[in-house]
Structures are given as C-alpha cells and as structure tokens.
Design a protein around this motif. Structure first.
Motif, PDB file in Angstrom:
ATOM      1  N   THR A 119       0.843  -1.213   0.164  1.00  0.00           N
ATOM      2  CA  THR A 119      -0.118  -0.042   0.089  1.00  0.00           C
ATOM      3  C   THR A 119       0.943   1.100  -0.065  1.00  0.00           C
ATOM      4  O   THR A 119       0.176   2.090  -0.258  1.00  0.00           O
ATOM      5  CB  THR A 119      -0.934   0.110   1.270  1.00  0.00           C
ATOM      6  OG1 THR A 119      -0.158   0.007   2.459  1.00  0.00           O
ATOM      7  CG2 THR A 119      -1.822  -1.037   1.247  1.00  0.00           C
ATOM      8  N   SER A 120       2.131   1.013   0.454  1.00  0.00           N
ATOM      9  CA  SER A 120       2.969   2.082   0.521  1.00  0.00           C
ATOM     10  C   SER A 120       3.325   2.672  -0.998  1.00  0.00           C
ATOM     11  O   SER A 120       3.570   1.629  -1.843  1.00  0.00           O
ATOM     12  CB  SER A 120       4.302   2.036   1.147  1.00  0.00           C
ATOM     13  OG  SER A 120       5.290   3.011   0.994  1.00  0.00           O
ATOM     14  N   LYS A 121       3.576   4.189  -1.006  1.00  0.00           N
ATOM     15  CA  LYS A 121       3.754   4.693  -2.340  1.00  0.00           C
ATOM     16  C   LYS A 121       5.363   4.913  -2.545  1.00  0.00           C
ATOM     17  O   LYS A 121       5.818   5.159  -3.621  1.00  0.00           O
ATOM     18  CB  LYS A 121       3.146   5.948  -2.609  1.00  0.00           C
ATOM     19  CG  LYS A 121       1.555   5.584  -2.745  1.00  0.00           C
ATOM     20  CD  LYS A 121       0.716   7.140  -3.042  1.00  0.00           C
ATOM     21  CE  LYS A 121      -0.707   6.901  -3.139  1.00  0.00           C
ATOM     22  NZ  LYS A 121      -1.325   8.204  -3.753  1.00  0.00           N
ATOM     23  N   ASP A 122       6.087   4.533  -1.449  1.00  0.00           N
ATOM     24  CA  ASP A 122       7.524   4.807  -1.247  1.00  0.00           C
ATOM     25  C   ASP A 122       8.329   3.632  -2.289  1.00  0.00           C
ATOM     26  O   ASP A 122       7.626   2.758  -2.612  1.00  0.00           O
ATOM     27  CB  ASP A 122       7.792   4.822  -0.005  1.00  0.00           C
ATOM     28  CG  ASP A 122       7.418   5.921   1.065  1.00  0.00           C
ATOM     29  OD1 ASP A 122       7.075   6.855   0.432  1.00  0.00           O
ATOM     30  OD2 ASP A 122       7.265   5.776   2.108  1.00  0.00           O
ATOM     31  N   LYS A 123       9.267   4.237  -2.775  1.00  0.00           N
ATOM     32  CA  LYS A 123      10.161   3.256  -3.407  1.00  0.00           C
ATOM     33  C   LYS A 123      11.318   2.658  -2.689  1.00  0.00           C
ATOM     34  O   LYS A 123      11.667   3.305  -1.452  1.00  0.00           O
ATOM     35  CB  LYS A 123      10.780   3.894  -4.804  1.00  0.00           C
ATOM     36  CG  LYS A 123       9.800   4.123  -5.691  1.00  0.00           C
ATOM     37  CD  LYS A 123      10.322   4.466  -7.032  1.00  0.00           C
ATOM     38  CE  LYS A 123       9.198   4.533  -8.020  1.00  0.00           C
ATOM     39  NZ  LYS A 123       9.645   5.211  -9.613  1.00  0.00           N
ATOM     40  N   VAL A 124      12.046   1.771  -3.030  1.00  0.00           N
ATOM     41  CA  VAL A 124      13.440   1.234  -2.230  1.00  0.00           C
ATOM     42  C   VAL A 124      14.163   2.358  -2.568  1.00  0.00           C
ATOM     43  O   VAL A 124      14.346   2.907  -3.436  1.00  0.00           O
ATOM     44  CB  VAL A 124      13.473  -0.358  -2.780  1.00  0.00           C
ATOM     45  CG1 VAL A 124      14.568  -0.756  -2.238  1.00  0.00           C
ATOM     46  CG2 VAL A 124      12.595  -1.208  -2.517  1.00  0.00           C
ATOM     47  N   ALA A 181      18.462   3.388  -8.072  1.00  0.00           N
ATOM     48  CA  ALA A 181      17.348   3.618  -7.495  1.00  0.00           C
ATOM     49  C   ALA A 181      16.181   3.862  -8.513  1.00  0.00           C
ATOM     50  O   ALA A 181      15.021   3.811  -8.365  1.00  0.00           O
ATOM     51  CB  ALA A 181      17.451   4.901  -6.413  1.00  0.00           C
ATOM     52  N   THR A 182      16.580   4.311  -9.768  1.00  0.00           N
ATOM     53  CA  THR A 182      15.711   4.710 -10.693  1.00  0.00           C
ATOM     54  C   THR A 182      15.102   3.118 -11.230  1.00  0.00           C
ATOM     55  O   THR A 182      13.843   3.123 -11.300  1.00  0.00           O
ATOM     56  CB  THR A 182      16.293   4.987 -12.101  1.00  0.00           C
ATOM     57  OG1 THR A 182      16.990   6.511 -11.559  1.00  0.00           O
ATOM     58  CG2 THR A 182      15.261   5.377 -13.094  1.00  0.00           C
TER      59      THR A 182
END
Length: 515
Positions: A119-124, A181-182
């Motif tokens: 559910t998180s919109k964050d990225k690794v 990260a991209t």
C-alpha cells in the motif's frame, strides 16, 4: 668612492688632468672588459647553437633503429567485427581472421525490488532494510568467490541490514556493485572481463535464500536450496574469454585485445559461421617518404645556419661599447652596433668548422645494402652545388620530385619510386646513414673532454676558464687604476694645499704693507 673637491686654489681641472695621466690604465681595463663581454656573447651564441646541434644529434640517433620506421598500416574487411593496427615488425601481406567470441565480464542484473507493504507509495532506497523488503530471518549468510583475487568472502545480513550495507559488503569482496534507485535493481559485475576474473555468489543457508529473494538476486546459481523460491526478471551473464583465429591458429585472451607478430587486434563482434575477415598489412609509403624528408629538412636547417655563422661578415673594428660610449649613441645605434658584433662571433671558428666537416662528410658517404652500394644521390637526393645553391646553402640536400622544392620539383621522383619498389632497402640505407652521421657527431662531442662538458660540442670549460681569467685581470687593472688615481690626487692635493698657504701668506703681506 671617495668625494674629491679639487682645483680650488689652482683653478685647474684636476679631474681631466688625472684622467689623462691614468688613461693608459683605463684603456687596459676597458680593453679586458670588452674582451670579456665579447667572450660572454660568444658563450651565449655557442649555447644556443649547441642546443640545436644536440637536438639533431638525438634525432639522428633515433633513426639508427628500425622502430623509427614503423610505418605500416593495417585494414580489416569489416571494422564492426574487429579493429587493427600495426607496429614496424609486422609482415606486409594479407591474413585471415575469425572472431569466435568477445571477452565478457561476469554480470548479474537483479530483479526489481519491492517493499513488502504494497500500500506504500514509497520506493526502495539505499536506506531500505531487508525487513521492509519482506525478509524476517536472522542469520542469512552468503559466500562470495572472487576468481580475480582468489579471495573467498562471507557476507552476513539480518532483517535490519540496509540495501546500501549489503552493496558495500559486495564491494569489499572485490566486486563492482551498485543499487540503481531509478530501476529499483541491484547490479553486480566482475571488475575485469574473462573467465579468470569471474565471481560466484551463493547462499550458505535457508535464510540466505530468503534474503536473496528479497534483494531480487535469487536464481538457480545463487541459492542454497534448489527448491527455494526464485525471482523472475533477473539475469546472469557468465564471464567469457575472447577467442580469435588468425591464419588458422587460435588465440584466447581475457580482454578483447591481441598483439600477434606486430599486429594489434581488438575483437568487437563475433563473425558469422564460415565467415572470415581479411586483414591487410601494407607499407605506408607516404609516411616513409615524409620521414626521410623531415630528417633532411632538419639537417638542412641546421647545416645552413652553421654555414651562415661560419661565413658571417667580418666585424673588424667593432668592439663592445663602454657605458660612456653608449651614452653618446642612440638606443638603435647601440643595438645595430652590438648586432654587428654578435653576428660575427663564430666567423671562421675552428670548432664550428670541425663539426661542419664531420657532418657533411658523413652525409656524402655510401653504404652497402644487399650487396648493392647506395648513397643519397641513388635516391635522387643531392645538393645543388656551389654554383647553383643560394648563399650559405651549398651543403643542403634537395629531393628530386619534391613538390615543395621549387629547385627540384620537376625532376623524376626517385625516392618515392624506391620506397614503393623496395622499402626495406631504403630503410636499411637510412639506418646506416643515420648511424654514420650520429657516430661522426658523437666523436666530435666526446673529443677534448678536458675542454668541454658532457653533451657539449664546443669548448665550454675552456671558455669558462678564460672568462674567469678575464675577471681576475680586470680586477688587477681596476686596482692599478685606482692606485694611480689616488697617487695623483694626493700629489695635486698637496699642491693645492701649498698654493693655498702661499695665497694666504701673500694676502697677509699685502694687508701688512697696505696698512
């Protein structure tokens, strides 16, 4: 310098009288000062010329060797499959080449990593922990084998280990590792191509398998348990050596570069089945021609300058100026006067004559190549002769057919014809000629060691000693001049004192009789 007030009683111009009386000493002092100045200018002239002679001496020395004539070119029928270059010892001709494989590095592309919390919109990110990636184990460990260094390293992680910390451990094991990260992937590679530089990374326990899964690195070659879940979307490229077949012989390398019998080959792409590339090595005829022409240009420039200096106009009657003499002339007149002297300093110089004779004699010699005798004239390279050459250019060489030389451009180009028909003979002759010239100059340079320094063609030690002698002589005559001036000033001072007393007495008597 003492302050002298003279002529008060006598009214005489004492300084002029004394100057005349000591003029012979002044003349001697100025004579030696001028001689020393002239010697200093000659030293400077020789230093400048010596630098040019030594530079050419080194150029001639380099041309003694075959490496100076590494003038061959190579071409390949398909430059997308290989690039080629050559050195001087490569054999001219046509060769066949096949590229069987190109060198590759060991390379792992990890699958995209995702956070366990969908559910998180964050990225690794680099600060993401393995727990956030869904790993809940405690003692995951991996074994990393680096074939390049022979080092075997153990990496341990926990649920709190960050992505950046895992990547840093891979780097410490000698691998090239990075988190993108991209693209949300980990990339791992060996630092060099070739099978000898490959690496292996493998889980050592079940928790390790789970950690690899979270990191996107779980595949058949990396897991401890073959039945463990694997990532989709990751890949591994195995290290590979480059392999080529040149003229039927197979060569392998951990890089894509090969150097075989003077031919440098870089493998760029694999040839098709039954495909053979054509590698052609040819002599660079224009390059060899330009090499000979460049050498002769250097020789001509130096020999013409030396001849001009030796045949310079006489400057008889011209000597360096004293400060008083300069004050009586304009700056342009002084410059013109000194230029006249400086341009004649090496006129009829014995040392210069010796070097000139050695060089011109060496250039006129003949040499044997393959039982045939050659000289420069055999290749259409000659001087114009004393009657036809410009002033002070009688020793300069001209190439028949040289389009840049108006004197000989209309003649048959024998040099290029010889290079095209038998380049090896031209090279052999030039090597012998250069060696003969180098040896002649070397003999001149190394003669009279007591009079000249190392790498010097003129008697610099002798000149330095002569300059020092002048310094001592000038000091001696300056002291004599000063002593004689003091002597005469004392005499005139005594006369002035006597006249002063006489005038005083006369005045007293006049006053007495007058009263």
């Amino acid at each position: 310098m003492p302050i002298r007030i003279t002529g008060l009683a006598s009214g005489l111009d004492t300084e002029s009288i004394i100057s005349a009386l000591v003029s012979s000493y002044s003349y001697k002092t100025d004579k030696y000062k001028k001689a020393q100045t002239k010697l200093s200018w000659k030293q400077d002239a020789w230093k400048t010329l010596n630098s040019k002679i030594y530079s050419f001496y080194k150029e001639a020395g380099n041309l003694k060797y075959s490496s100076a004539y590494s003038l061959k070119t190579a071409s390949i029928s398909d430059s997308t499959k290989a690039s080629v270059s050559v050195s001087g010892n490569a054999a001219a001709g046509v060769q066949t080449l096949e590229v069987k494989s190109v060198a590759k590095s060991e390379y792992i592309t990890g699958a995209q990593m995702k956070l366990a919390d969908n559910t998180s919109k964050d990225k690794v990110s680099t600060s993401t922990t393995l727990r956030q990636l869904g790993y809940s184990g405690s003692d995951a460990s991996f074994e990393v084998t680096n074939k390049e260094t022979g080092k075997v390293s153990t990496i341990s992680v926990s649920a709190d280990t960050k992505v950046s910390e895992f990547v840093d451990q891979l780097k410490e094991a000698g691998l090239s590792a990075n988190f993108d990260a991209t693209n949300q992937r980990i990339f791992i590679a060996s630092s060099k191509a070739g099978t000898d530089n490959a690496f292996d990374i493998k889980s050592k326990n079940a928790d390790g398998d789970k950690a690899l899964l979270a990191l996107g690195l779980s595949m058949d070659s990396t897991v401890y348990d073959s039945s463990a879940e694997k990532n989709s979307g990751n890949s591994r490229i195995s290290a590979e050596n480059a392999a080529i077949v040149l003229n039927g012989a197979t060569y392998t390398s951990s890089t894509n570069d090969f150097n075989i019998n003077g031919v440098s080959i870089t493998a760029l792409g694999v040839t098709d089945a039954n495909e053979s590339l054509t590698l052609t090595v040819t002599t660079d005829t224009q390059g060899l021609y330009d090499k000979v022409k460049s050498f002769l240009s250097s020789y001509n420039a130096l020999i013409n300058e030396m001849t001009s200096l030796y045949n310079a106009d006489n400057a008889k009657g011209y000597e360096p100026l004293t400060d008083d003499e300069k004050d009586q002339m304009s700056d342009s007149e002084v410059e013109k006067w000194e230029t006249k002297i400086k341009s004649s300093l090496l006129r009829r110089d014995d040392t210069l004559s010796g070097i000139l004779n050695s060089m011109t004699t060496a250039m006129s010699k003949s040499y044997t190549v393959n039982d045939k005798t050659y000289s420069l004239s055999s290749f259409g390279i000659k001087t114009l002769g004393f009657m036809n050459a410009a002033k002070n250019e009688q020793y300069a060489y001209h190439i028949d057919g040289d389009e840049d030389d108006s004197s000989t451009s209309g003649n048959e180009d024998k040099l290029m014809a010889a290079i095209k028909s038998d380049p090896d003979s031209v090279v052999d002759f030039m090597k012998q000629l250069s060696k003969g010239l180098y040896d002649a100059m070397d003999k001149k340079m190394k003669s009279s060691r007591s009079l000249r320094s190392s790498l010097t063609f003129y008697n610099d030690k002798e000149m330095a000693s002569e300059y020092s002698d002048y310094t001592q002589t000038i000091t001696k005559w300056e002291n004599k001049l000063e002593d004689m001036e003091d002597y005469y000033y004392k005499k005139f001072s005594a006369m002035e004192t006597a006249l002063s007393k006489l005038q005083s007495q006369t005045s007293s008597l006049s006053n007495l009789f007058g009263s």
